[in-house]
Design an enzyme around this catalytic site. Structure first.
Site, PDB file in Angstrom:
ATOM      1  N   TYR A 103     -95.143  -8.152 -12.868  1.00 30.61           N
ATOM      2  CA  TYR A 103     -94.927  -9.543 -13.281  1.00 30.61           C
ATOM      3  C   TYR A 103     -96.144 -10.388 -12.913  1.00 30.61           C
ATOM      4  CZ  TYR A 103     -92.798 -14.170 -13.697  1.00 30.61           C
ATOM      5  OH  TYR A 103     -92.529 -15.476 -14.048  1.00 30.61           O
ATOM      6  N   LYS A 122     -98.594 -12.634 -15.368  1.00 25.82           N
ATOM      7  CA  LYS A 122     -98.771 -14.071 -15.188  1.00 25.82           C
ATOM      8  C   LYS A 122    -100.216 -14.435 -14.878  1.00 25.82           C
ATOM      9  CE  LYS A 122     -95.732 -15.139 -16.855  1.00 25.82           C
ATOM     10  NZ  LYS A 122     -95.325 -16.236 -17.760  1.00 25.82           N
ATOM     11  N   THR A 142     -83.101 -20.673 -13.857  1.00 29.98           N
ATOM     12  CA  THR A 142     -82.791 -20.362 -15.250  1.00 29.98           C
ATOM     13  C   THR A 142     -82.339 -18.903 -15.308  1.00 29.98           C
ATOM     14  OG1 THR A 142     -84.983 -19.511 -15.864  1.00 29.98           O
ATOM     15  CG2 THR A 142     -84.664 -21.908 -15.986  1.00 29.98           C
TER      16      THR A 142
END
Length: 318
Positions: free
Chosen positions: A176, A180, A213
């Site tokens: 990840y 990013k 989220t």
């Protein structure tokens, strides 16, 4: 870290056409809603059309006069990206805002895109790279601002150029972070290349901090037989007011990067709190991991090869 930016009101965007990826929920939906309320015409490319229709309904409830077009896009498929860019290019309408927001985070096991790329690198970076390249003529026509959403995880990202897509060794968090970091390097390199070539595009980067989220449940549950506890932990921290904030706060740095009158090309924006988890939006110093222009240029070349897309003469890959 610089002076915090006041919670902003979005300038009027009447006559502006905007694309926001990942706008079916979360920060993307909040951003799209604010843009619509400011008068922008929205194009929302989403993978899940049912969720997309619900998002359009929510936007029109908040902004009854909103012009919103739902499009199909799966960023994990370069063919899907190519189909969307073909449709938009055929329309020949300039684009004024592009927010590369959609993403996947930390699947438990190594997953692949339809093109055989590691899912996080392929979706978060390569999909958006190809989308931006394909839309370049429309972005140039609109003298657009392109905002790419990264993460504070980028500061810990490091590239192994011999194993860029974690084929030999996969770690959910490490992969990840790589994706990013690629987002951040892309945003910075896009601004440099636009300035050098006279494309008229302004490129910025932003991250929302730790924002509650479904990103914290959707990705971590891929490849698992039991539900990941990550979403529950983040939810508890949010209730306790520790290191997690809500969508209304998380959208602020991205909103400023995309529409702020004082945000600038090559600027990087995020929360000003401890560890950049939460806080008021501010301009951040670019992480040390993203300051190597040679690495950004190398990533650009590798990305062109992997997507079969060129910014010099965009062609449809897939």
């Amino acid at each position: 870290m610089k002076r915090p930016i006041p919670i902003m009101s979005v300038p009027r965007l009447t006559g502006k056409r905007a694309i926001v990826t990942g706008a079916s929920d979360g920060v993307g939906l909040a951003l799209a809603t604010r843009l619509a309320q400011a008068g922008a015409e929205l194009v929302l490319p989403v993978r899940n059309q049912e969720k997309g229709r619900s998002a359009v309904d929510a936007i029109r409830t908040a902004a009854p006069e909103a012009e919103v077009t739902l499009e199909a896009l799966d960023l994990a498929s370069l063919g899907s990206v190519a189909e969307l860019t073909r449709r938009l290019l055929a329309d020949r309408r300039p684009l004024h805002l592009l927010v590369n927001n959609a993403g996947v985070m930390a699947p438990a096991t190594r997953q692949l895109t339809q093109d055989g790329h590691e899912l996080q690198f392929g979706t978060n970076h390569l999909g958006h790279f190809a989308l931006t390249a394909g839309l370049l003529p429309l972005l140039r026509a609109g003298e657009a601002r392109v905002t790419t959403v990264t993460s504070s995880a980028a500061r810990f990202g490091t590239f192994d150029w011999n194993d860029l897509q974690s084929e030999r060794s996969y770690s959910p968090a490490r992969s990840y972070g790589i994706s990013k970091l690629a987002n951040l390097l892309f945003a910075l390199e896009l601004d440099r290349r636009s300035a050098q070539a006279g494309w008229g595009i302004t490129s910025t980067a932003a991250h929302p901090g730790t924002t509650l989220t479904n990103l914290y449940s959707a990705g971590p549950n891929l490849g698992r037989t039991r539900l990941s506890p990550q979403a529950a932990v983040i939810g508890k921290l949010k209730r306790w007011g520790l290191f997690v904030h809500g969508v209304d706060e998380g959208v602020q740095p991205i909103l400023y990067a995309a529409t702020g009158s004082e945000s600038h090309g090559g600027g990087f924006y995020g929360p000003n709190g401890i560890g950049e988890f939460t806080g008021r939006p501010t301009e951040l110093h670019v992480y040390r991991s993203a300051r190597d222009a040679a690495a950004a240029a190398k990533l650009w070349a590798v990305s062109e090869q992997l997507t079969r897309m060129s910014f010099e003469s965009p062609v449809t890959g897939g």
